[in-house]
Design a protein around this motif. Structure first.
Motif, PDB file in Angstrom:
ATOM      1  N   UNK A  43       0.836  -1.205   0.000  1.00  0.00           N
ATOM      2  CA  UNK A  43       0.000   0.000   0.000  1.00  0.00           C
ATOM      3  C   UNK A  43       0.869   1.252   0.000  1.00  0.00           C
ATOM      4  N   UNK A  44       1.902   1.268   0.838  1.00  0.00           N
ATOM      5  CA  UNK A  44       2.791   2.424   0.910  1.00  0.00           C
ATOM      6  C   UNK A  44       3.501   2.661  -0.418  1.00  0.00           C
ATOM      7  N   UNK A  45       3.893   1.604  -1.079  1.00  0.00           N
ATOM      8  CA  UNK A  45       4.625   1.715  -2.341  1.00  0.00           C
ATOM      9  C   UNK A  45       3.719   2.167  -3.475  1.00  0.00           C
ATOM     10  N   UNK A  46       2.536   1.579  -3.576  1.00  0.00           N
ATOM     11  CA  UNK A  46       1.693   1.808  -4.748  1.00  0.00           C
ATOM     12  C   UNK A  46       0.689   2.945  -4.559  1.00  0.00           C
ATOM     13  N   UNK A  47       0.004   2.979  -3.439  1.00  0.00           N
ATOM     14  CA  UNK A  47      -1.020   4.004  -3.227  1.00  0.00           C
ATOM     15  C   UNK A  47      -0.515   5.168  -2.381  1.00  0.00           C
ATOM     16  N   UNK A  48       0.307   4.862  -1.382  1.00  0.00           N
ATOM     17  CA  UNK A  48       0.828   5.919  -0.522  1.00  0.00           C
ATOM     18  C   UNK A  48       1.920   6.740  -1.171  1.00  0.00           C
ATOM     19  N   UNK A  49       2.582   6.175  -2.186  1.00  0.00           N
ATOM     20  CA  UNK A  49       3.612   6.903  -2.914  1.00  0.00           C
ATOM     21  C   UNK A  49       4.820   7.270  -2.075  1.00  0.00           C
ATOM     22  N   UNK A  50       5.214   6.382  -1.157  1.00  0.00           N
ATOM     23  CA  UNK A  50       6.309   6.711  -0.247  1.00  0.00           C
ATOM     24  C   UNK A  50       7.612   7.005  -0.989  1.00  0.00           C
ATOM     25  N   UNK A  51       7.755   6.470  -2.198  1.00  0.00           N
ATOM     26  CA  UNK A  51       8.964   6.715  -2.976  1.00  0.00           C
ATOM     27  C   UNK A  51       9.144   8.170  -3.387  1.00  0.00           C
TER      28      UNK A  51
END
Length: 250
Positions: free
Chosen positions: A187-195
């Motif tokens: 979720x953080x990688x794909x929707x949260x955009x943590x990158x």
């Protein structure tokens, strides 16, 4: 009695202008006191959001001389009498009127975060060190100053792809809870955009609760995402055991 000069944004968005007001200074005054004086004596229709005046509700967020700040925590005596104090709404969110902005996008983001998911129905034994690790994140008063200063949201307007530091903090509080079992790395990688976060620490610098947003929340979450999706050993194990969805390391 000494006077301060305040230039306060009036209007909405591009149609607004800065109006100049003279405000008498008394001991202990903060910017919010000056705004209330302006409302009382010059502009009763000046729109401003506030509640507790104790830096605990997060309502009176604004930009004071360009810095995202709580007006109730910005002391008048830190400004010299010969300088103009510019007060304007936080820039990252749409203007409603004067110093009030529409921050409803944040609440929509909050709804999408996977909820606390415990699986242990037995006795809950939680150690003090576990409490101390997540307690810091609970101090957030949702003033959204960190969201305002974040360049991904402020300068690039990537609300479509990045949840912002406030909600990385909330996710960290869930992820690091000793009884939570959910893996939120995807979720953080794909929707949260943590990158999108490049850890400039500007969010930490403006936090009125002194939460170490970058060091204690964002960086550990980034490490978990990297471990799960970019570490070659983990990637290999995921291939041979695709259904092994373990809770990430705390």
């Amino acid at each position: 009695m000494p006077e301060a000069t305040l230039k306060v944004f009036r209007g909405k968005g591009d149609k607004g202008t800065f109006e100049t007001y003279k405000v008498p200074i008394e001991d202990g005054m903060v910017i919010l006191d000056a705004i209330h004086y302006i409302q009382q004596h010059y502009a009763p229709d000046l729109a401003v959001r506030w509640n507790c005046k104790a830096a605990k509700c997060g309502s009176c967020s604004a930009e004071v001389n360009g810095k995202p700040s709580l007006m109730c925590k910005s002391r008048m005596d830190k400004f010299s009498l010969d300088e103009e104090i510019i007060v304007e709404p936080i820039r990252t969110f749409p203007s409603i009127k004067d110093l009030v902005t529409d921050v409803s996008w944040n609440y929509e983001v909050n709804k999408k975060i996977p909820a606390f998911t415990p699986t242990d129905d037995g006795e809950w034994i939680i150690y003090q060190e576990d409490i101390e690790r997540v307690q810091e994140f609970r101090k957030c008063i949702e003033c959204f100053l960190c969201q305002d200063v974040c360049h991904v949201l402020r300068d690039h307007d990537r609300k479509d792809a990045f949840m912002g530091p406030r909600f990385l903090v909330r996710t960290a509080g869930l992820d690091m809870h000793p009884k939570d079992s959910l893996n939120r790395s995807k979720y953080l990688k794909e929707e949260g955009g943590i990158g999108f976060c490049n850890i400039t620490k500007c969010c930490t610098e403006v936090c009125p609760e002194d939460i170490h947003i970058t060091d204690n929340a964002i960086i550990p979450l980034k490490e978990r995402v990297v471990d799960q999706f970019y570490d070659p050993v983990t990637m290999f194990l995921n291939k041979i055991m695709p259904n092994k969805n373990k809770k990430k390391l705390v």
